[in-house]
Design a protein around this motif. Structure first.
Motif, mmCIF file in Angstrom:
data_model
loop_
_atom_site.group_PDB
_atom_site.id
_atom_site.type_symbol
_atom_site.label_atom_id
_atom_site.label_comp_id
_atom_site.label_asym_id
_atom_site.label_seq_id
_atom_site.Cartn_x
_atom_site.Cartn_y
_atom_site.Cartn_z
ATOM 1 N N ALA A 20 -9.933 4.484 -0.885
ATOM 2 C CA ALA A 20 -9.010 3.719 -0.051
ATOM 3 C C ALA A 20 -8.894 4.362 1.314
ATOM 4 O O ALA A 20 -9.004 5.575 1.462
ATOM 5 C CB ALA A 20 -7.626 3.646 -0.705
ATOM 6 N N THR A 420 -3.240 6.798 4.004
ATOM 7 C CA THR A 420 -3.131 6.711 2.553
ATOM 8 C C THR A 420 -3.770 7.962 1.975
ATOM 9 O O THR A 420 -4.952 7.989 1.660
ATOM 10 C CB THR A 420 -3.835 5.437 2.027
ATOM 11 O OG1 THR A 420 -3.247 4.290 2.638
ATOM 12 C CG2 THR A 420 -3.691 5.324 0.515
ATOM 13 N N ARG A 442 6.763 7.069 -4.932
ATOM 14 C CA ARG A 442 5.757 6.004 -4.730
ATOM 15 C C ARG A 442 6.333 4.871 -3.889
ATOM 16 O O ARG A 442 5.680 4.363 -2.967
ATOM 17 C CB ARG A 442 5.295 5.479 -6.095
ATOM 18 C CG ARG A 442 4.335 4.288 -6.024
ATOM 19 C CD ARG A 442 3.022 4.694 -5.398
ATOM 20 N NE ARG A 442 2.088 3.577 -5.407
ATOM 21 C CZ ARG A 442 1.977 2.665 -4.435
ATOM 22 N NH1 ARG A 442 2.781 2.732 -3.364
ATOM 23 N NH2 ARG A 442 1.095 1.693 -4.516
ATOM 24 N N ASP A 447 2.342 2.246 0.955
ATOM 25 C CA ASP A 447 0.884 2.221 0.818
ATOM 26 C C ASP A 447 0.242 3.566 1.129
ATOM 27 O O ASP A 447 -0.969 3.718 0.977
ATOM 28 C CB ASP A 447 0.289 1.143 1.736
ATOM 29 C CG ASP A 447 -1.137 0.788 1.347
ATOM 30 O OD1 ASP A 447 -1.363 0.518 0.150
ATOM 31 O OD2 ASP A 447 -2.023 0.822 2.221
ATOM 32 N N ARG A 450 -0.550 6.684 -4.036
ATOM 33 C CA ARG A 450 -0.933 6.088 -5.309
ATOM 34 C C ARG A 450 -0.343 6.963 -6.416
ATOM 35 O O ARG A 450 -0.251 8.181 -6.266
ATOM 36 C CB ARG A 450 -2.449 6.014 -5.459
ATOM 37 C CG ARG A 450 -3.138 5.149 -4.417
ATOM 38 C CD ARG A 450 -2.841 3.656 -4.612
ATOM 39 N NE ARG A 450 -3.594 2.851 -3.649
ATOM 40 C CZ ARG A 450 -3.155 2.501 -2.445
ATOM 41 N NH1 ARG A 450 -1.943 2.910 -2.039
ATOM 42 N NH2 ARG A 450 -3.887 1.768 -1.641
ATOM 43 N N PRO A 484 -7.523 6.383 -5.824
ATOM 44 C CA PRO A 484 -7.505 5.116 -6.562
ATOM 45 C C PRO A 484 -7.058 3.966 -5.661
ATOM 46 O O PRO A 484 -6.204 4.139 -4.788
ATOM 47 C CB PRO A 484 -6.489 5.371 -7.679
ATOM 48 C CG PRO A 484 -6.462 6.859 -7.842
ATOM 49 C CD PRO A 484 -6.694 7.422 -6.463
ATOM 50 N N THR A 485 -7.641 2.807 -5.868
ATOM 51 C CA THR A 485 -7.265 1.646 -5.062
ATOM 52 C C THR A 485 -5.901 1.103 -5.455
ATOM 53 O O THR A 485 -5.287 0.356 -4.707
ATOM 54 C CB THR A 485 -8.310 0.529 -5.205
ATOM 55 O OG1 THR A 485 -8.448 0.189 -6.590
ATOM 56 C CG2 THR A 485 -9.651 0.992 -4.652
ATOM 57 N N ARG A 486 -5.421 1.490 -6.634
ATOM 58 C CA ARG A 486 -4.102 1.058 -7.108
ATOM 59 C C ARG A 486 -3.560 2.127 -8.044
ATOM 60 O O ARG A 486 -4.266 3.055 -8.433
ATOM 61 C CB ARG A 486 -4.207 -0.288 -7.833
ATOM 62 C CG ARG A 486 -5.114 -0.260 -9.042
ATOM 63 C CD ARG A 486 -5.224 -1.629 -9.692
ATOM 64 N NE ARG A 486 -6.065 -1.605 -10.889
ATOM 65 C CZ ARG A 486 -7.373 -1.706 -10.885
ATOM 66 N NH1 ARG A 486 -8.002 -1.848 -9.723
ATOM 67 N NH2 ARG A 486 -8.062 -1.669 -12.015
ATOM 68 N N ASP A 487 -2.293 1.997 -8.401
ATOM 69 C CA ASP A 487 -1.696 2.919 -9.368
ATOM 70 C C ASP A 487 -2.436 2.777 -10.696
ATOM 71 O O ASP A 487 -2.860 1.680 -11.084
ATOM 72 C CB ASP A 487 -0.220 2.592 -9.567
ATOM 73 C CG ASP A 487 0.596 2.774 -8.313
ATOM 74 O OD1 ASP A 487 0.090 3.402 -7.358
ATOM 75 O OD2 ASP A 487 1.754 2.299 -8.273
ATOM 76 N N ILE A 488 -2.563 3.902 -11.414
ATOM 77 C CA ILE A 488 -3.276 3.858 -12.674
ATOM 78 C C ILE A 488 -2.464 4.565 -13.749
ATOM 79 O O ILE A 488 -1.594 5.378 -13.469
ATOM 80 C CB ILE A 488 -4.678 4.503 -12.587
ATOM 81 C CG1 ILE A 488 -4.584 5.997 -12.232
ATOM 82 C CG2 ILE A 488 -5.528 3.777 -11.564
ATOM 83 C CD1 ILE A 488 -5.913 6.698 -12.271
#
Length: 493
Positions: A20, A420, A442, A447, A450, A484-488
């Motif tokens: 990201a 980010t 978070r 943004d 993550r 990561p492109t999103r929360d995992i």
């Protein structure tokens, strides 16, 4: 059923871890021009870090950033140098938590825990004793082993009168700290000033940007740095998160939430071993045993301990699963009327004096704490019902209610403006820093961050835990910049 006072105290201290925004690995650069002179580390740091070999140096910083005439103090830093210049991309500043955790040997500790070589090749690991700690202008409230103050997590208040009694103790502590502050350093121990120190260290090392790995309170310090200096922050990894750039009464009260969320992991472990320890065959039975022991000691305290010390020992032991067996053993001994074998503390200066003092100074200086004892009496009564395991301790009054200094500035406000570059790693069951703290960070970073949520228990997920998903995600970020492109969510492993 008795328990020696020092056993609980020692356990409590042992307890205190797609790409990201175009984040890619930086090309190897030439060794920066530094302003520090590296030399030998203090003997105790060498021993603690072994077999890793560290260098040490000092960096001067202002006592008071708002007053250039206030003088300077020296911050001692350590370096575990990269052994692979071709892969070195900068420095990784480290913080083990606290506030008040000494950090000069922390790099060696992480290496012994298995920090990947790819990380130690990519960075010079920079540990430090932050201002007020250890070898960095240490401060002291003069705590002793036989004094009434047993640590920075308040004692369990069995009733309303216990809160009033504790108020007298902590008022005396605040006065004692002020009396011992002969150099006037205490008022300048804040998260904001420590974050500014980090930037002075970055500049002294000749680096354009700071990479940072912080645990527990280190997450607050890292969040403060990334908010004060977003343009100079590079890869920021925060583990076991408080939720803001400071600790306040709400953060302390969340210790009780963490206890409620983490205790079932221990209770299930003990229930599966009922034939060994006899603590209960179900989670509910083990929980009932906890209250049975605590309430017995509340009613029949002995010179060796009471229900409060038992609760504190259990709270501290749940920081890590490695303490489950010793804790079950302790419970078994108490349940059968025995007394654990402990080493009595000799009267004299407390070995935790410096750590406790820094914790108090930073915590009390960062924000304005309630001063009315009635506020704490109400909070204790409320949390005793909401969180029966430990609420009446976490909500209890602290020396911050009587601290001699008002905050010199507002706490650092988290900003969502910036790159980010903030990876949050958090166990779902963490006793002093519940998952809710990571959720708060978070949200506040937006943004910029993550969140990696780990299905696990304990204080510390990366390196301090054993979840493969968390390790791989964090290592890939530190080494290759893969955010990561999103929360995992990481499943238990």
């Amino acid at each position: 059923m008795t328990m020696h006072r020092s056993a609980a105290r020692n356990l409590a201290v042992m307890a205190v871890i797609g790409v990201a925004s175009a984040l890619t690995a930086a090309p190897a650069t030439a060794k920066p021009t530094t302003q520090v002179k590296w030399g030998a580390c203090p003997k105790e740091v060498v021993a603690e870090a072994a077999p890793s070999t560290l260098d040490c140096a000092t960096v001067p910083v202002p006592v008071d950033y708002a007053d250039p005439a206030s003088g300077k103090i020296d911050i001692m830093i350590s370096r575990l140098a990269s052994k692979n210049p071709g892969k070195r991309r900068g420095v990784l500043l480290l913080n083990p938590g606290g506030p008040g955790g000494p950090g000069l040997a922390f790099a060696g500790f992480l290496v012994k825990r298995g920090l990947p070589t790819s990380v130690t090749d990519s960075y010079d690991l920079i540990g430090m004793d932050t201002r007020g700690i250890g070898h960095s202008a240490p401060v002291s409230c003069g705590f002793t082993t036989n004094g009434p103050y047993l640590g920075n997590v308040p004692p369990y208040a069995v009733d309303d009168a216990a809160v009033v009694k504790q108020a007298k103790v902590v008022k005396g502590v605040a006065e004692q700290c002020a009396k011992n502050d002969r150099k006037g350093y205490l008022r300048h121990l804040t998260t904001a000033n420590t974050a500014r120190d980090l930037d002075r260290i970055r500049a002294a090392l000749g680096e354009e940007k700071t990479n940072f790995l912080g645990y527990s309170y280190g997450s607050s310090l890292g969040a403060a740095y990334a908010s004060l200096f977003p343009e100079r922050s590079d890869r920021i990894l925060l583990d076991s998160n408080y939720g803001d750039t400071h600790l306040d009464s709400d953060d302390m009260r969340r210790y009780a939430l963490g206890m409620e969320q983490t205790f079932p992991a221990f209770a299930k472990w003990a229930a599966r071993r009922h034939d060994s320890y006899g603590l209960g065959r179900t989670l509910e039975e083990v929980r009932a045993t906890y209250f049975k022991i605590a309430e017995y000691l509340d009613k029949k305290p002995t010179p060796g301990g009471d229900g409060g010390t038992f609760r504190a020992a259990t709270f501290a032991a749940l920081y890590t699963e490695s303490q489950y067996a010793p804790t079950a053993q302790l419970w078994q001994t108490l349940l059968t009327g025995g007394q654990p074998a402990v080493q009595p503390s000799r009267p004299g200066p407390s070995p935790f004096d410096n750590t406790w003092t820094v914790f108090l100074a930073v915590t009390c200086n960062d924000v304005d704490w309630p001063e009315d004892v009635k506020t704490y009496r109400r909070a204790v009564a409320q949390d005793r019902e909401r969180y029966p395991l430990y609420g009446a301790a976490a909500a209890n009054i602290t020396p911050c209610a009587y601290w001699p200094h008002e905050p010199a500035e507002a706490p650092v406000k988290i900003t969502d403006e910036g790159p980010t570059n903030i990876l949050l790693v958090q166990n779902e069951r963490d006793i002093p820093t519940p998952h809710h703290g990571a959720e708060m960070l978070r949200e506040r970073f937006g943004d910029r961050a993550r969140l990696v949520s780990v299905d696990g228990s304990g204080h510390g997920a990366y390196v301090l835990g054993d979840n493969a998903c968390a390790w791989n995600t964090a290592t890939s970020y530190l080494v290759d910049g893969k955010m990561p492109t999103r929360d995992i969510s990481c499943r238990a492993s």
